[in-house]
Design a protein around this motif. Structure first.
Motif, PDB file in Angstrom:
ATOM      1  N   VAL A 133       0.818  -1.219   0.000  1.00 27.83           N
ATOM      2  CA  VAL A 133       0.000   0.000   0.000  1.00 27.83           C
ATOM      3  C   VAL A 133       0.849   1.265   0.000  1.00 27.83           C
ATOM      4  O   VAL A 133       0.524   2.236  -0.662  1.00 27.83           O
ATOM      5  N   ARG A 134       1.953   1.228   0.757  1.00 28.52           N
ATOM      6  CA  ARG A 134       2.857   2.393   0.768  1.00 28.52           C
ATOM      7  C   ARG A 134       4.304   1.934   0.646  1.00 28.52           C
ATOM      8  O   ARG A 134       4.649   0.815   1.033  1.00 28.52           O
ATOM      9  N   TYR A 160      -4.850   6.441  -6.361  1.00 29.90           N
ATOM     10  CA  TYR A 160      -3.573   6.334  -5.647  1.00 29.90           C
ATOM     11  C   TYR A 160      -3.256   4.899  -5.236  1.00 29.90           C
ATOM     12  O   TYR A 160      -2.157   4.615  -4.777  1.00 29.90           O
ATOM     13  N   GLN A 166     -10.498  10.072   3.199  1.00 30.92           N
ATOM     14  CA  GLN A 166      -9.273  10.317   2.396  1.00 30.92           C
ATOM     15  C   GLN A 166      -8.953  11.792   2.186  1.00 30.92           C
ATOM     16  O   GLN A 166      -7.782  12.170   2.188  1.00 30.92           O
ATOM     17  N   ASP A 220      -9.591   7.163   7.478  1.00 29.86           N
ATOM     18  CA  ASP A 220      -8.237   7.251   6.927  1.00 29.86           C
ATOM     19  C   ASP A 220      -8.152   8.543   6.125  1.00 29.86           C
ATOM     20  O   ASP A 220      -9.111   8.893   5.428  1.00 29.86           O
ATOM     21  N   SER A 260       1.865   8.098  -1.017  1.00 30.78           N
ATOM     22  CA  SER A 260       3.017   7.331  -1.469  1.00 30.78           C
ATOM     23  C   SER A 260       2.763   6.912  -2.913  1.00 30.78           C
ATOM     24  O   SER A 260       1.729   6.311  -3.219  1.00 30.78           O
TER      25      SER A 260
HETATM   26  N1  5AD Z   1      -0.391   6.442  -0.286  1.00 28.72           N
HETATM   27  C1  5AD Z   1      -0.771   6.717   0.975  1.00 28.72           C
HETATM   28  N2  5AD Z   1      -1.785   6.123   1.594  1.00 28.72           N
HETATM   29  C2  5AD Z   1      -2.472   5.179   0.898  1.00 28.72           C
HETATM   30  N3  5AD Z   1      -3.527   4.427   1.237  1.00 28.72           N
HETATM   31  C3  5AD Z   1      -3.826   3.632   0.190  1.00 28.72           C
HETATM   32  N4  5AD Z   1      -2.982   3.868  -0.828  1.00 28.72           N
HETATM   33  C4  5AD Z   1      -2.129   4.845  -0.419  1.00 28.72           C
HETATM   34  C5  5AD Z   1      -1.058   5.514  -1.010  1.00 28.72           C
HETATM   35  N5  5AD Z   1      -0.682   5.268  -2.268  1.00 28.72           N
HETATM   36  C6  5AD Z   1      -4.203   4.534   2.524  1.00 28.72           C
HETATM   37  C7  5AD Z   1      -5.675   4.908   2.353  1.00 28.72           C
HETATM   38  C8  5AD Z   1      -6.376   3.641   2.690  1.00 28.72           C
HETATM   39  C9  5AD Z   1      -5.438   3.015   3.710  1.00 28.72           C
HETATM   40  C10 5AD Z   1      -5.611   1.569   3.920  1.00 28.72           C
HETATM   41  O1  5AD Z   1      -4.164   3.296   3.182  1.00 28.72           O
HETATM   42  O2  5AD Z   1      -5.975   5.919   3.282  1.00 28.72           O
HETATM   43  O3  5AD Z   1      -7.665   3.854   3.207  1.00 28.72           O
END
Ligand code: 5AD
Ligand code: SF4
Length: 473
Positions: free
Chosen positions: A81-82, A195, A297, A335, A369
């Motif tokens: 995810v990041r 994202y 978000q 989030d 990210s």
């Molecule tokens: N960058 C940062 N945060 C992210 N999330 C998902 N993808 C990214 C990213 N590319 C976060 C979102 C999601 C949580 C599980 O992770 O806020 O709800």
């Protein structure tokens, strides 16, 4: 129903279990009990997947260790995810060179979302020769077969084909606790937030059949679990790929009908399809926790649109108001991503004002990210890391203040909590959760773990509540 729902035949899982038995004979032949370590990164879905990996490993005869120098098999279940999570994985996998030097027969597997990305699978292939087995989330059901291939052929195995994913029932599970349990109700995501890498690595949304979910919930209740979290990337679209006529609210009601004293939680809800029916069902089902994790978000319509979130700020606020109408005691968490490409000072100010308006009980905040292959990765991103960090710090301050204020409102109240573990700290030796999922530290007999008790809240801070047992239990 745009995607064909693929189901792994139960006979296939039985075949995997037969392979577990073969591996058992092989690895216990010298009379020794071999050890395995499963290291998990990322979300609850990954935790749930690791319980399946452990289930298979247990059938192969492995006991479990946290010590990578002792382990005969190490499985690293990764997150994509990041970037931060990926860097940690790569650092830790690189460090396994030392353990393998001491123990040349050690088998090292890396699985999960990170390696489902082609560039990451390649990276491991080229730069991490210490890794013997790589497989993506779609291959988890055939982990025994893949591991056996490594054992018998002595060659590295890579199984990370692109796939939309399937549903597999009947995989053995070795659960982590005895009070709280994860219960996956669906897999994958169709939302393609710009994202997010999840839809690319976890495939399309596919739901488990309601009868399978309810059967597993029954087993959990019978085994004494008191806190069951229904898991999916977007539980609100549960059932849309089935012809069962059961939506997520109906599923909650079906689990709620199982006799016993337990709590139903769920994660995660997408605001675009949270319905009034869901809120009403939550309010009516006495076992359903009054907690929604509803990731917003961002607070600016412009950013929400660029994120492809399919709702506006106004729609989100309306939804929150409606949910609170049905459940005045609702705990709401969220989030937030800070620094999405092109997010301006004005956009960010709207996120701050939304947080002030909603007053979330807790917020999980992340700096954007960049993820390879996602649409956002090619959007112009003129703001510096320092700008983003400044916004992040500002948001954390607001989040912490509001959480602290909301926690203070609990002081003096008596409420029912579920004692879920021991803390190891003498002053407050037990940890527990309110119905809404707030952490409460308290002092009491360890025999209370797994029980619901009434506590009076005596103190609080940003992160937790502190309480005393309200009466002699
Ligand atoms: N960058 C940062 N945060 C992210 N999330 C998902 N993808 C990214 C990213 N590319 C976060 C979102 C999601 C949580 C599980 O992770 O806020 O709800
Ligand atoms: Fe990612 Fe959006 Fe799907 Fe959540 S809903 S997993 S943020 S694409």
């Amino acid at each position: 129903m745009p995607y064909e729902r693929k189901v792994i035949d139960i006979q296939e899982i039985r075949r995997q279990q037969a392979i577990c038995a073969e591996i058992f004979d092989r690895v216990t032949a010298d009379g020794r009990r071999p050890l395995a370590m499963v290291d998990t990164y990322g979300c609850q879905q990954n935790e749930a997947d690791s319980e399946k990996l452990r289930g298979y490993l247990a059938e192969m005869g492995y006991s479990f260790t946290q010590d990578e120098f002792q382990a005969d098999v190490i499985v690293v279940n990764t997150c994509a995810v990041r970037e931060h999570a990926e860097m940690r994985v790569l650092g830790n996998v690189g460090a396994l060179n030392h353990t393998k030097k001491n123990k040349p027969d050690q088998i090292i597997a890396v699985c999960g979302c990170m390696v489902q990305q082609e560039h990451m699978a390649q990276k491991i292939k080229m730069s991490y020769p210490v890794v013997d087995l790589v497989f993506g989330p779609h291959e988890l059901w055939r982990f025994p077969e893949l591991l056996q291939r490594v054992m018998t052929r002595g060659k590295r195995v890579f199984a990370t084909e692109k796939d939309n994913g399937a549903v597999a029932e009947g995989i053995p599970q070795r659960r982590d606790g005895s009070v709280k349990a994860w219960l996956s109700i669906m897999y994958g995501c169709n939302n393609f937030c710009t994202y997010c890498v999840v839809p690319y690595v976890r495939g399309r949304e596919r739901s488990r059949r309601p009868e399978d979910v309810v059967a597993e919930a029954r087993e959990l209740v019978a085994a004494g679990y008191k806190d069951i979290t229904l898991l999916g990337q977007n539980v609100n679209s549960y059932g849309k790929d089935l012809d069962s006529g059961v939506d997520f609210a109906d599923l909650i009601r079906m689990v709620n009908d199982i006799p016993g004293d337990f709590l139903i939680r769920f994660m995660t809800s997408h605001p675009k399809d949270a319905t009034e029916k869901l809120f009403k069902t939550m309010a009516e089902c006495e076992k359903c926790a009054h907690h929604i994790h509803l990731p917003v978000q961002a607070g600016s319509d412009r950013v929400l649109k660029a994120m492809n979130r399919s709702y506006s700020r106004a729609k989100y606020l309306e939804e929150v108001a409606l949910a609170r109408q049905y459940m005045p005691d609702l705990v709401l968490t969220t989030d937030i991503i800070v620094g999405f490409p092109g997010e301006t000072e004005e956009d960010f100010a709207e996120t701050l004002s939304l947080c002030e308006e909603v007053r979330f009980d807790a917020m999980f905040t992340f700096i954007y990210s960049k993820r390879v292959g996602t649409p956002a990765a090619s959007m112009p991103d003129p703001y510096t890391r320092a700008d983003k960090q400044r916004h992040f710090d500002q948001l954390m301050e607001v989040a912490n203040r509001i959480s602290g204020e909301k926690h203070r409102e609990y002081e003096g109240r008596t409420l029912r909590v579920l004692v879920d573990g021991e803390t190891g700290k003498p002053a407050y030796n037990l940890s527990s959760r309110t119905n809404g999922g707030r952490l409460v530290h308290l002092k009491g007999d360890p025999a209370l773990v797994g029980q619901f008790v009434d506590v009076t809240i005596t103190a609080s801070n940003t992160w937790a509540l502190y309480g005393e047992l309200a009466e002699k239990q």
